[in-house]
Design a protein around this motif. Structure first.
Motif, short mmCIF file in Angstrom:
data_model
loop_
_atom_site.label_atom_id
_atom_site.label_comp_id
_atom_site.label_asym_id
_atom_site.label_seq_id
_atom_site.Cartn_x
_atom_site.Cartn_y
_atom_site.Cartn_z
N GLU A 78 3.76 -5.22 10.60
CA GLU A 78 4.71 -4.86 9.55
C GLU A 78 4.20 -3.72 8.65
O GLU A 78 4.95 -3.22 7.82
CB GLU A 78 5.00 -6.07 8.67
CG GLU A 78 5.73 -7.21 9.39
CD GLU A 78 7.12 -6.80 9.82
OE1 GLU A 78 7.76 -6.01 9.10
OE2 GLU A 78 7.55 -7.25 10.90
N LEU A 79 2.94 -3.33 8.81
CA LEU A 79 2.36 -2.29 7.97
C LEU A 79 2.29 -0.96 8.70
O LEU A 79 2.12 -0.91 9.92
CB LEU A 79 0.95 -2.70 7.53
CG LEU A 79 0.84 -3.97 6.67
CD1 LEU A 79 -0.62 -4.36 6.49
CD2 LEU A 79 1.50 -3.75 5.31
N LEU A 80 2.41 0.12 7.95
CA LEU A 80 2.28 1.45 8.51
C LEU A 80 0.82 1.74 8.82
O LEU A 80 -0.09 1.12 8.25
CB LEU A 80 2.83 2.49 7.54
CG LEU A 80 4.28 2.30 7.08
CD1 LEU A 80 4.64 3.34 6.03
CD2 LEU A 80 5.23 2.39 8.26
N ALA A 81 0.58 2.70 9.70
CA ALA A 81 -0.79 3.04 10.08
C ALA A 81 -1.61 3.49 8.88
O ALA A 81 -2.77 3.10 8.72
CB ALA A 81 -0.77 4.14 11.15
N GLU A 82 -0.98 4.29 7.99
CA GLU A 82 -1.71 4.76 6.81
C GLU A 82 -1.98 3.63 5.82
O GLU A 82 -2.95 3.67 5.06
CB GLU A 82 -0.96 5.91 6.12
CG GLU A 82 0.47 5.62 5.78
CD GLU A 82 1.44 6.09 6.86
OE1 GLU A 82 2.56 6.49 6.51
OE2 GLU A 82 1.05 6.05 8.04
N PRO A 138 0.81 -1.22 0.00
CA PRO A 138 0.00 0.00 0.00
C PRO A 138 0.84 1.27 0.00
O PRO A 138 0.44 2.28 -0.58
CB PRO A 138 -0.81 -0.13 1.29
CG PRO A 138 -0.95 -1.60 1.50
CD PRO A 138 0.36 -2.18 1.03
N ARG A 139 2.02 1.23 0.62
CA ARG A 139 2.86 2.43 0.65
C ARG A 139 3.30 2.85 -0.74
O ARG A 139 3.50 4.04 -1.00
CB ARG A 139 4.08 2.21 1.55
CG ARG A 139 5.09 1.20 1.05
CD ARG A 139 6.10 0.82 2.12
NE ARG A 139 5.46 0.09 3.20
CZ ARG A 139 6.15 -0.54 4.18
NH1 ARG A 139 7.46 -0.48 4.19
NH2 ARG A 139 5.51 -1.20 5.12
N HIS A 140 3.46 1.88 -1.64
CA HIS A 140 3.82 2.21 -3.02
C HIS A 140 2.66 2.92 -3.71
O HIS A 140 2.86 3.82 -4.51
CB HIS A 140 4.18 0.94 -3.79
CG HIS A 140 5.31 0.18 -3.18
ND1 HIS A 140 5.26 -1.17 -2.96
CD2 HIS A 140 6.52 0.58 -2.72
CE1 HIS A 140 6.39 -1.58 -2.41
NE2 HIS A 140 7.17 -0.53 -2.25
N GLY A 170 16.48 -7.09 3.02
CA GLY A 170 15.37 -8.04 2.96
C GLY A 170 14.16 -7.58 3.74
O GLY A 170 14.11 -6.49 4.28
N GLY A 171 13.15 -8.45 3.82
CA GLY A 171 11.93 -8.14 4.54
C GLY A 171 11.14 -7.04 3.87
O GLY A 171 11.02 -6.97 2.66
N ARG A 172 10.57 -6.15 4.69
CA ARG A 172 9.74 -5.08 4.18
C ARG A 172 10.56 -3.93 3.62
O ARG A 172 9.99 -2.97 3.12
CB ARG A 172 8.82 -4.54 5.28
CG ARG A 172 7.76 -5.53 5.74
CD ARG A 172 6.73 -5.78 4.67
NE ARG A 172 5.64 -6.61 5.18
CZ ARG A 172 4.69 -7.13 4.43
NH1 ARG A 172 4.71 -6.95 3.13
NH2 ARG A 172 3.74 -7.86 4.96
N ASP A 173 11.89 -3.99 3.75
CA ASP A 173 12.71 -2.95 3.13
C ASP A 173 12.39 -2.90 1.65
O ASP A 173 12.59 -3.87 0.93
CB ASP A 173 14.21 -3.23 3.33
CG ASP A 173 14.62 -3.02 4.77
OD1 ASP A 173 15.72 -3.45 5.11
OD2 ASP A 173 13.83 -2.44 5.55
N SER A 174 11.93 -1.79 1.20
CA SER A 174 11.41 -1.71 -0.17
C SER A 174 12.54 -1.74 -1.19
O SER A 174 13.44 -0.92 -1.16
CB SER A 174 10.59 -0.45 -0.35
OG SER A 174 10.16 -0.33 -1.68
#
Length: 425
Positions: free
Chosen positions: A357-361, A326-328, A398-402
């Protein structure tokens, strides 16, 4: 309308006289725009969409990718300019009526699910332009107006106040609408059943579209693999959240060009899935790339790969999240956002580990029922995104690092289509 076989122009009279066939070569027309209601397309329009999506027949694509492209291009044709033009003309004649009407028209378009995101952004920016012009005009008119009697001064101040208030409102609405674009969904101009009818009719008249992929085979057919090959392993694997995307990557030789295995979380390709996964597990240097929709199901893919014993639980392999997250979407300006109550309901079922692992927005965006599908990208763009994302992984942990690159839809000559020159008459 031009015939796609011989490029001969046929007007309505020609098409009617020849029972819907070209007057020169006799090739049947698939579409007759004059009888299609509000949604009007032509044979050249449909042919160009197929050609652009396949990059002149060099890439395979899914039916849904064609469906998305047709809808995007139909939305660009509908600009809802009639009200804007009327309001703009009225603004010069009766500004205190025309300008508010123009602001209303721009706001309405910037908020419409029936309009492309590009046009909505354009109208939101136009609201800012109108607001800036009114603010500048109001301030200048106050200083340049001659000083007269008390009645005249009162009228000048009243006009100044109204101009400033309307200008500030327009500028605020423009800023607000620009910020809201990543949360506003879009509707389809064509229903899936209508599109399927068009596609079947197209292939019936013009032959099978070779680059169009069939539904991925879900049967577990036995496939023999040379034992010498199973002794080796890949250094990378892309795991997709759907068999359709895995099939698309494989059909376009992504695995050969990047020396990379491609699998889906659902077990595609079925015939060799278990063998390939066993080969991958033997490689301690393996790098895993998760590719998924920006959806409640998609954002769980990393967690599944990390915790499912059938995948890489208790393993030291590095797992990268290529997106789509979603951040993208929130940082983009031109993605095709959809919304549904079913998607909103699925968010409530997300586990604590995934939510953490997800941001609030991002959670707020998902809870509104929003989602974006990878199939909304063209094959060329999707291949570019995955390839460049893998290349960027060299500097990620790795991981959630975009490692997902700019997801904006490509702006190239392949995205230009001919409509104006292809008249319906």
């Amino acid at each position: 309308m031009k015939c796609i076989q011989c490029q001969t122009d046929n007007n309505l009279k020609d098409r009617t006289a020849n029972q819907g066939r070209c007057k020169n070569c006799g090739h049947p027309f698939v579409f007759e725009p004059t009888t299609m209601g509000q949604t009007k397309i032509t044979d050249p329009f449909f042919a160009k969409a197929i050609s652009d999506l396949s990059v002149n027949g060099t890439l395979c694509f899914t039916p849904k990718q064609l469906y998305y492209l047709i809808n995007k291009r139909l939305k660009r044709k509908v600009n809802n300019l009639a009200l804007q033009i009327f309001a703009l003309i009225l603004s010069f004649i009766v500004p205190y009526i025309g300008i508010p009407l123009l602001i209303f028209a721009c706001y309405r378009i910037s908020n419409s699910a029936n309009t492309s995101r590009k046009i909505r952004n354009r109208n939101a920016r136009f609201l800012q332009v109108i607001g800036g012009f009114l603010l500048a005009y109001g301030i200048l008119s106050l200083f340049l107006s001659p000083v007269g009697g008390s009645g005249s001064d009162w009228l000048i101040f009243f006009q100044f106040a109204i101009t400033i208030i309307v200008g500030m409102l327009s500028f605020y609405l423009g800023i607000r609408q620009l910020r809201r674009q990543s949360t506003l969904s879009q509707s389809f101009s064509v229903t899936p059943s209508q599109f399927q009818t068009w596609l079947e009719r197209w292939q019936e008249i013009n032959g099978t579209v070779e680059q169009l992929l069939p539904p991925p085979n879900q049967e577990r057919l036995p496939t023999s693999i040379n034992p010498d090959i199973t002794a080796y392993s890949f250094d990378r694997v892309v795991v997709c959240d759907s068999a359709t995307i895995a099939q698309l990557l494989i059909a376009n030789n992504f695995h050969f060009e990047n020396n990379c295995a491609v699998l889906s979380i659902t077990g595609y390709p079925q015939g060799i899935f278990s063998t390939v996964l066993d080969m991958l597990r033997r490689n301690p240097e393996l790098k895993v790339y998760a590719l998924h929709n920006a959806s409640p199901h998609g954002v769980t893919l990393i967690h599944q790969l990390q915790t499912n014993p059938n995948w890489f639980a208790d393993s030291t392999v590095t797992i990268y999240d290529l997106g789509l997250l979603p951040r993208h979407v929130l940082n983009s300006r031109n993605l095709f956002i959809q919304s549904s109550p079913e998607s909103a309901e699925q968010v409530r079922q997300l586990g604590v580990e995934v939510r953490r692992e997800l941001l609030a927005e991002e959670l707020e965006w998902l809870e509104s029922g929003n989602f974006v599908e990878l199939q909304s990208f063209t094959p060329q763009r999707l291949l570019q995104i995955v390839t460049q994302g893998i290349n960027r992984s060299r500097i990620s942990t790795g991981g959630r690092d975009s490692v997902f690159i700019d997801v904006e839809s490509e702006s190239s000559s392949s995205d230009v289509y001919l409509v104006a020159s292809d008249s319906f008459g």
